[in-house]
Design a protein around this motif. Structure first.
Motif, PDB file in Angstrom:
ATOM      1  N   ASN A 283       0.881  -1.169   0.000  1.00  0.00           N
ATOM      2  CA  ASN A 283       0.000   0.000   0.000  1.00  0.00           C
ATOM      3  C   ASN A 283       0.916   1.215   0.000  1.00  0.00           C
ATOM      4  N   SER A 284       1.226   1.702  -1.206  1.00  0.00           N
ATOM      5  CA  SER A 284       2.188   2.788  -1.332  1.00  0.00           C
ATOM      6  C   SER A 284       1.552   4.161  -1.211  1.00  0.00           C
ATOM      7  N   ARG A 285       0.253   4.178  -0.929  1.00  0.00           N
ATOM      8  CA  ARG A 285      -0.481   5.404  -0.626  1.00  0.00           C
ATOM      9  C   ARG A 285      -0.365   6.422  -1.751  1.00  0.00           C
ATOM     10  N   ASP A 286       0.338   7.520  -1.546  1.00  0.00           N
ATOM     11  CA  ASP A 286       0.293   8.615  -2.516  1.00  0.00           C
ATOM     12  C   ASP A 286       1.558   8.692  -3.371  1.00  0.00           C
ATOM     13  N   ILE A 287       2.170   7.540  -3.677  1.00  0.00           N
ATOM     14  CA  ILE A 287       3.338   7.527  -4.549  1.00  0.00           C
ATOM     15  C   ILE A 287       2.881   6.987  -5.904  1.00  0.00           C
ATOM     16  N   PRO A 288       2.525   7.849  -6.844  1.00  0.00           N
ATOM     17  CA  PRO A 288       1.926   7.381  -8.100  1.00  0.00           C
ATOM     18  C   PRO A 288       2.794   6.398  -8.870  1.00  0.00           C
ATOM     19  N   ARG A 289       4.118   6.599  -8.852  1.00  0.00           N
ATOM     20  CA  ARG A 289       4.984   5.736  -9.649  1.00  0.00           C
ATOM     21  C   ARG A 289       5.064   4.316  -9.108  1.00  0.00           C
ATOM     22  N   ALA A 290       4.617   4.106  -7.880  1.00  0.00           N
ATOM     23  CA  ALA A 290       4.675   2.778  -7.286  1.00  0.00           C
ATOM     24  C   ALA A 290       3.449   1.941  -7.631  1.00  0.00           C
ATOM     25  N   LEU A 291       2.370   2.577  -8.063  1.00  0.00           N
ATOM     26  CA  LEU A 291       1.113   1.858  -8.247  1.00  0.00           C
ATOM     27  C   LEU A 291       1.200   0.727  -9.257  1.00  0.00           C
ATOM     28  N   PRO A 292       1.871   0.886 -10.420  1.00  0.00           N
ATOM     29  CA  PRO A 292       1.907  -0.233 -11.366  1.00  0.00           C
ATOM     30  C   PRO A 292       2.718  -1.430 -10.885  1.00  0.00           C
ATOM     31  N   ASN A 293       3.502  -1.275  -9.854  1.00  0.00           N
ATOM     32  CA  ASN A 293       4.403  -2.339  -9.403  1.00  0.00           C
ATOM     33  C   ASN A 293       4.198  -2.658  -7.927  1.00  0.00           C
ATOM     34  N   ASP A 294       2.948  -2.610  -7.486  1.00  0.00           N
ATOM     35  CA  ASP A 294       2.728  -2.742  -6.044  1.00  0.00           C
ATOM     36  C   ASP A 294       2.351  -4.149  -5.613  1.00  0.00           C
ATOM     37  N   THR A 295       2.322  -5.129  -6.549  1.00  0.00           N
ATOM     38  CA  THR A 295       1.920  -6.491  -6.199  1.00  0.00           C
ATOM     39  C   THR A 295       2.787  -7.494  -6.961  1.00  0.00           C
ATOM     40  N   ILE A 296       3.203  -8.539  -6.255  1.00  0.00           N
ATOM     41  CA  ILE A 296       3.923  -9.641  -6.884  1.00  0.00           C
ATOM     42  C   ILE A 296       3.350 -10.931  -6.324  1.00  0.00           C
ATOM     43  N   TRP A 297       3.302 -11.981  -7.155  1.00  0.00           N
ATOM     44  CA  TRP A 297       2.729 -13.243  -6.686  1.00  0.00           C
ATOM     45  C   TRP A 297       3.447 -14.430  -7.296  1.00  0.00           C
ATOM     46  N   ARG A 298       3.278 -15.566  -6.643  1.00  0.00           N
ATOM     47  CA  ARG A 298       3.866 -16.830  -7.082  1.00  0.00           C
ATOM     48  C   ARG A 298       2.887 -17.954  -6.737  1.00  0.00           C
ATOM     49  N   ASP A 299       2.626 -18.841  -7.705  1.00  0.00           N
ATOM     50  CA  ASP A 299       1.686 -19.935  -7.484  1.00  0.00           C
ATOM     51  C   ASP A 299       2.419 -21.202  -7.057  1.00  0.00           C
ATOM     52  N   VAL A 300       1.762 -21.972  -6.211  1.00  0.00           N
ATOM     53  CA  VAL A 300       2.247 -23.271  -5.758  1.00  0.00           C
ATOM     54  C   VAL A 300       1.174 -24.299  -6.109  1.00  0.00           C
ATOM     55  N   GLU A 301       1.585 -25.362  -6.768  1.00  0.00           N
ATOM     56  CA  GLU A 301       0.652 -26.404  -7.204  1.00  0.00           C
ATOM     57  C   GLU A 301       0.817 -27.632  -6.312  1.00  0.00           C
ATOM     58  N   LEU A 302      -0.280 -28.045  -5.696  1.00  0.00           N
ATOM     59  CA  LEU A 302      -0.333 -29.302  -4.952  1.00  0.00           C
ATOM     60  C   LEU A 302      -1.301 -30.189  -5.707  1.00  0.00           C
ATOM     61  N   ASN A 303      -0.741 -31.100  -6.525  1.00  0.00           N
ATOM     62  CA  ASN A 303      -1.592 -31.887  -7.402  1.00  0.00           C
ATOM     63  C   ASN A 303      -1.123 -33.336  -7.408  1.00  0.00           C
ATOM     64  N   ASN A 304      -0.596 -33.811  -8.535  1.00  0.00           N
ATOM     65  CA  ASN A 304      -0.165 -35.214  -8.617  1.00  0.00           C
ATOM     66  C   ASN A 304       1.244 -35.368  -9.174  1.00  0.00           C
ATOM     67  N   TYR A 305       2.028 -34.294  -9.211  1.00  0.00           N
ATOM     68  CA  TYR A 305       3.370 -34.368  -9.793  1.00  0.00           C
ATOM     69  C   TYR A 305       4.347 -33.523  -8.991  1.00  0.00           C
ATOM     70  N   TYR A 306       5.645 -33.822  -9.186  1.00  0.00           N
ATOM     71  CA  TYR A 306       6.724 -33.020  -8.622  1.00  0.00           C
ATOM     72  C   TYR A 306       7.286 -32.113  -9.707  1.00  0.00           C
ATOM     73  N   ALA A 307       7.732 -30.906  -9.316  1.00  0.00           N
ATOM     74  CA  ALA A 307       8.388 -29.998 -10.252  1.00  0.00           C
ATOM     75  C   ALA A 307       9.384 -29.133  -9.511  1.00  0.00           C
ATOM     76  N   TYR A 308      10.525 -28.883 -10.174  1.00  0.00           N
ATOM     77  CA  TYR A 308      11.480 -27.877  -9.715  1.00  0.00           C
ATOM     78  C   TYR A 308      11.373 -26.608 -10.565  1.00  0.00           C
ATOM     79  N   ASP A 309      10.652 -26.672 -11.683  1.00  0.00           N
ATOM     80  CA  ASP A 309      10.536 -25.542 -12.608  1.00  0.00           C
ATOM     81  C   ASP A 309       9.170 -24.890 -12.478  1.00  0.00           C
ATOM     82  N   ASP A 310       9.022 -23.691 -13.076  1.00  0.00           N
ATOM     83  CA  ASP A 310       7.762 -22.964 -12.993  1.00  0.00           C
ATOM     84  C   ASP A 310       6.930 -23.060 -14.266  1.00  0.00           C
ATOM     85  N   GLY A 311       7.345 -23.904 -15.224  1.00  0.00           N
ATOM     86  CA  GLY A 311       6.557 -24.097 -16.430  1.00  0.00           C
ATOM     87  C   GLY A 311       6.937 -23.212 -17.597  1.00  0.00           C
ATOM     88  N   THR A 312       7.927 -22.338 -17.430  1.00  0.00           N
ATOM     89  CA  THR A 312       8.365 -21.481 -18.530  1.00  0.00           C
ATOM     90  C   THR A 312       9.816 -21.797 -18.875  1.00  0.00           C
TER      91      THR A 312
END
Length: 374
Positions: A100-129
């Motif tokens: 929450n960068s409040r009133d810093i306009p230049r920060a708004l486009p870059n204020d969130t980062i995420w990473r997915d974790v899959e719990l399914n039926n396989y093992y992986a060390y890579d992210d699919g790319t």
């Protein structure tokens, strides 16, 4: 996660504790775009189940001033701060860090980062790319060169197959043979003789099975494994190097990737620089030991209409039950018990794309049929 980008949900649940497979340190470096002005900033790290849409909780929450005249500073916390639910359902979890960068306009486009974790039926060390590719040399004599990953189980299991990410170059626009294998541990390295092998021919340049860059090769019979084991692939001496995807944004624990020379000797290897994960993913069965039906039996089944929208029918012999899997093998629909074995499948609304209808036969073997959804 501490070791993987994805793992079977039942292996995650069998860990010593609900947090032992999670990373004790997780975070990013923040860049201060207003270097002369210290400002307060709120940081919130959450975990969301993308399947249900429910937010499971937070792994980081803080408020602090941005240090004056400091260009970058870290925001870290332990992923273990939030113990994940140990339900048997396969799930994709999104770890998010938001500012929450409040009133810093230049920060708004870059204020969130995420990473997915899959719990399914396989093992992986890579992210699919695949940012790059790597290859085994093709030897004219001696043993086939091989790559093998090490895996450490939390409970005994069976390897059903291996997903590979072939990359086709201008000089490699044809079909390619490949042999997948499972090895037991022999003093901290793969054993000389594999527990099981399966040779298949991968398609050449063009659409791959299910429209995916990954191709799954299935063993004729699931391979039982326990404790430490290795799984990987080799190529015959065709006179050409065959390329497979390399994810340079992730890595594997030291000593977990092995290479077999044409003299049959195993050595642990890493990529240069010391990041990069070879894109191969073993598919586990949770100790289900039934094999797939033969190709002749599978050919007796067909789907119509195909492409379909809301309803699809199965033509062929009787079957016990049906399910629909998405492009990465997740079950998106299962036939209700009251409709088990009925040839007409009333599907829920599904996004357009390529799916697999999995039919389970009376003896427990399975048949997979490709289905297009418009």
């Amino acid at each position: 996660m501490r070791r993987f980008t994805a793992m079977p949900v039942w292996q995650f649940n069998a860990a010593a504790s609900p947090t032992s497979e999670l990373n004790p340190t997780l975070g990013v470096n923040l860049t201060n775009l207003e270097k002369n002005l210290p400002r307060p900033i709120d940081v919130l790290g959450t975990v969301k189940d993308l399947g249900t849409g429910a937010t499971l909780g937070t792994w980081l929450q803080s408020q602090s001033p941005v240090p004056s005249r400091q260009r970058q500073y870290p925001q870290v916390g332990p992923a273990t701060a939030l113990a994940l639910p140990t339900t048997a359902t396969a799930k994709r979890l999104r770890y998010t860090l938001a500012l929450n960068s409040r009133d810093i306009p230049r920060a708004l486009p870059n204020d969130t980062i995420w990473r997915d974790v899959e719990l399914n039926n396989y093992y992986a060390y890579d992210d699919g790319t695949a940012e790059r590719y790597t290859a085994l040399p093709a030897f004219a004599t001696g043993q086939q060169a091989a790559f093998a990953y090490r895996f450490d189980l939390n409970k005994t299991d069976h390897v059903g197959g291996l997903r590979l990410y072939p990359v086709y170059t201008a000089s490699d626009a044809s079909t390619r043979p490949v042999t997948i294998a499972v090895w037991a541990d022999d003093g901290g390295k793969p054993a000389t003789t594999p527990l099981a092998t399966k040779t298949a021919t991968l398609p050449g340049t063009g659409p791959l099975p299910n429209g995916l860059p990954y191709v799954e090769i299935t063993f004729d019979q699931p391979v039982p494994v326990t404790g430490m084991f290795y799984v990987g692939y080799s190529q015959p001496s065709t006179g050409r190097d065959l390329h497979y995807g390399l994810d340079i944004n992730n890595s594997f624990p030291p000593g977990y990737l092995w290479n077999r020379s044409n003299a049959g000797a195993w050595d642990s290897v890493h990529f240069v620089p010391r990041r990069g994960a070879l894109m191969m993913r073993p598919v586990m069965t949770n100790n289900v030991t039934t094999a797939s039906a033969s190709a002749r039996e599978a050919a007796a089944y067909s789907l119509y209409p195909n492409p379909a929208r809301n309803t699809v029918s199965v033509a062929g012999p009787s079957f016990a039950r049906a399910a629909v899997l998405d492009a990465v093998g997740r079950t998106v629909w299962e036939q209700p018990a009251a409709q088990a074995g009925q040839p007409t499948l009333p599907l829920p609304p599904l996004a357009p794309g390529v799916y697999t209808v999995r039919l389970t036969l009376a003896d427990g073997r399975t048949v997979g049929r490709r289905l297009m959804i418009e």
